[in-house]
Design a protein around this motif. Structure first.
Motif, short mmCIF file in Angstrom:
data_model
loop_
_atom_site.label_atom_id
_atom_site.label_comp_id
_atom_site.label_asym_id
_atom_site.label_seq_id
_atom_site.Cartn_x
_atom_site.Cartn_y
_atom_site.Cartn_z
N LYS A 36 -9.99 3.30 -2.12
CA LYS A 36 -11.26 3.73 -1.53
C LYS A 36 -11.22 3.81 -0.01
O LYS A 36 -12.22 4.17 0.61
N PHE A 37 -10.07 3.52 0.60
CA PHE A 37 -10.00 3.49 2.05
C PHE A 37 -9.23 4.70 2.59
O PHE A 37 -8.21 5.10 2.01
N SER A 72 -10.61 -7.15 2.68
CA SER A 72 -11.87 -6.65 2.11
C SER A 72 -11.90 -6.71 0.59
O SER A 72 -12.92 -6.36 -0.01
N SER A 73 -10.81 -7.13 -0.02
CA SER A 73 -10.72 -7.11 -1.49
C SER A 73 -11.11 -8.46 -2.08
O SER A 73 -11.13 -9.49 -1.40
N ASN A 93 -5.35 5.49 1.63
CA ASN A 93 -4.44 4.35 1.61
C ASN A 93 -4.79 3.48 0.41
O ASN A 93 -5.89 2.93 0.33
N ILE A 102 -7.44 -3.84 4.24
CA ILE A 102 -7.78 -3.58 2.85
C ILE A 102 -7.72 -4.87 2.04
O ILE A 102 -8.61 -5.16 1.23
N CYS A 141 -9.98 9.39 -5.18
CA CYS A 141 -9.85 7.96 -5.49
C CYS A 141 -9.95 7.72 -6.99
O CYS A 141 -9.25 6.86 -7.54
N THR A 159 -6.74 3.25 7.67
CA THR A 159 -7.05 1.84 7.46
C THR A 159 -5.78 1.03 7.32
O THR A 159 -4.87 1.40 6.58
N CYS A 165 0.84 -1.20 0.00
CA CYS A 165 0.00 0.00 0.00
C CYS A 165 0.87 1.25 0.00
O CYS A 165 2.00 1.24 0.50
#
Length: 352
Positions: free
Chosen positions: A199-200, A212-213, A182, A209, A296, A204, A157
């Motif tokens: 999008k975070f 959640s992907s 991030n 991340i 984003c 975060t 990231c």
């Protein structure tokens, strides 16, 4: 005399005179043209060569082209060029507009129009290896770099600075104590971006991340077979995500860590190239003043343009300020997977 004015004149009180009001003449600023930039400076100014630019323009043309020539309408090429220059420099809107011959409000409007058009090309330019042939080809390319087996992508990231909404200021404050988005990025062996999640907010954790992907779900389901991701110690060790040994003891473990570091170092270079090519993404270009949702979209558009430039093998010199992009990650958010230890041990014993 105009009939309407004559009617008014005949019905005016005695001695009163009407003076017609003339419409003020409109003035248009001189517009930028392709021919005003020398060929050797085109790539430096817009981060794409003319061939790559035309490929991009033909794809977005239906979305940004004007269907009228009235009122000195801005043509699609000029819109795209101005936005590319904005992404390359991170300059203020009034500076970009002044150079290209239109006002700041006009550039603000067309910036959103062009960014929306570019992100419609996400599936055309950002692709994670999915088929057996693609996976095998990527594994071979990564293995040639440092002998690390079965790798199909690197993951990490990076933070992109912005001025946060006042109501949600805290969630955008990252561990480096500035406000950011991030951004999770995966890259391939040729420095192409294979996946991006933008999008975070900055607070975060990287591991969250990933969890959640869609990648985590697909890897956990075995959709990629024995393929692996490589990540730093900010991620949890899993059967499909290899991290370094925190305290290597044996020669094999040290060789494993060296191969891991050499291979994963490529994503550090990707971050450096991405932010050097599009300085709007780096703090040296200033923090974004837009809403997080639009920031984003800008990040995603820059990743698409990075892959387009990478397709044409366009060189870019990494700024000295961006060479050390990756820093040591904080504590892991979740525990390592026991099966992950087994897989890492097998790789260490068999290859190192």
């Amino acid at each position: 005399m105009d009939v309407f004015l004559l009617h008014l004149y005949l019905n005016l009180p005695h001695g009163q005179i009407i003076i017609p009001r003339l419409r003020k003449k409109r003035h248009f600023r001189p517009r930028f043209t392709l021919y005003s930039t020398p060929i050797n400076n085109f790539q430096q100014t817009f981060r794409l060569n003319e061939e790559a630019f035309m490929e991009l323009y033909l794809k977005v043309k239906p979305l940004i082209a004007n269907h009228t020539t009235r009122s000195q309408a801005i043509n699609g090429k000029l819109k795209l060029l101005s936005v590319l220059h904005f992404l390359a420099t991170g300059n203020f809107q009034h500076c970009i507009g002044g150079r290209f011959g239109f006002s700041q409000p006009t550039f603000s409007r067309l910036l959103r129009e062009v960014i929306e058009a570019i992100i419609c090309l996400t599936k055309d330019y950002i692709h994670f290896p999915m088929s057996h042939a693609e996976i095998l080809d990527m594994q071979n390319k990564f293995f040639e770099k440092a002998g690390f087996p079965n790798v199909i992508s690197l993951i990490d990231c990076t933070h992109v600075a912005l001025i946060p909404p006042s109501d949600f200021e805290q969630i955008f404050r990252n561990r480096k104590m500035f406000h950011s988005i991030n951004v999770q990025i995966c890259c391939g062996a040729s420095m192409e971006i294979t996946d991006v999640v933008a999008k975070f907010p900055g607070s975060t954790h990287d591991a969250f991340i990933l969890q959640s992907s869609f990648l985590a779900t697909k890897f956990a389901n075995g959709d990629f077979g024995n393929a692996l991701l490589l990540g730093d110690n900010g991620y949890s060790l899993k059967t499909w995500l290899m991290t370094p040994y925190l305290n290597p003891c044996t020669n094999s473990e040290k060789k494993y860590n060296n191969a891991h570091r050499t291979t994963r170092g490529l994503i550090e270079r990707v971050f450096g190239v991405l932010k050097s090519r599009f300085r709007c993404l780096d703090m040296t270009g200033g923090a974004f003043l837009y809403k997080p949702e639009f920031v984003c979209k800008i990040i995603t558009a820059c990743c698409i343009l990075h892959n387009l430039a990478n397709k044409y093998k366009l060189p870019i010199e990494i700024s000295d300020a961006l060479r050390e992009e990756i820093v040591t990650q904080g504590l892991q958010m979740s525990e390592d997977n026991d099966d992950g230890f087994v897989v890492r041990r097998e790789i260490t014993n068999c290859f190192f």
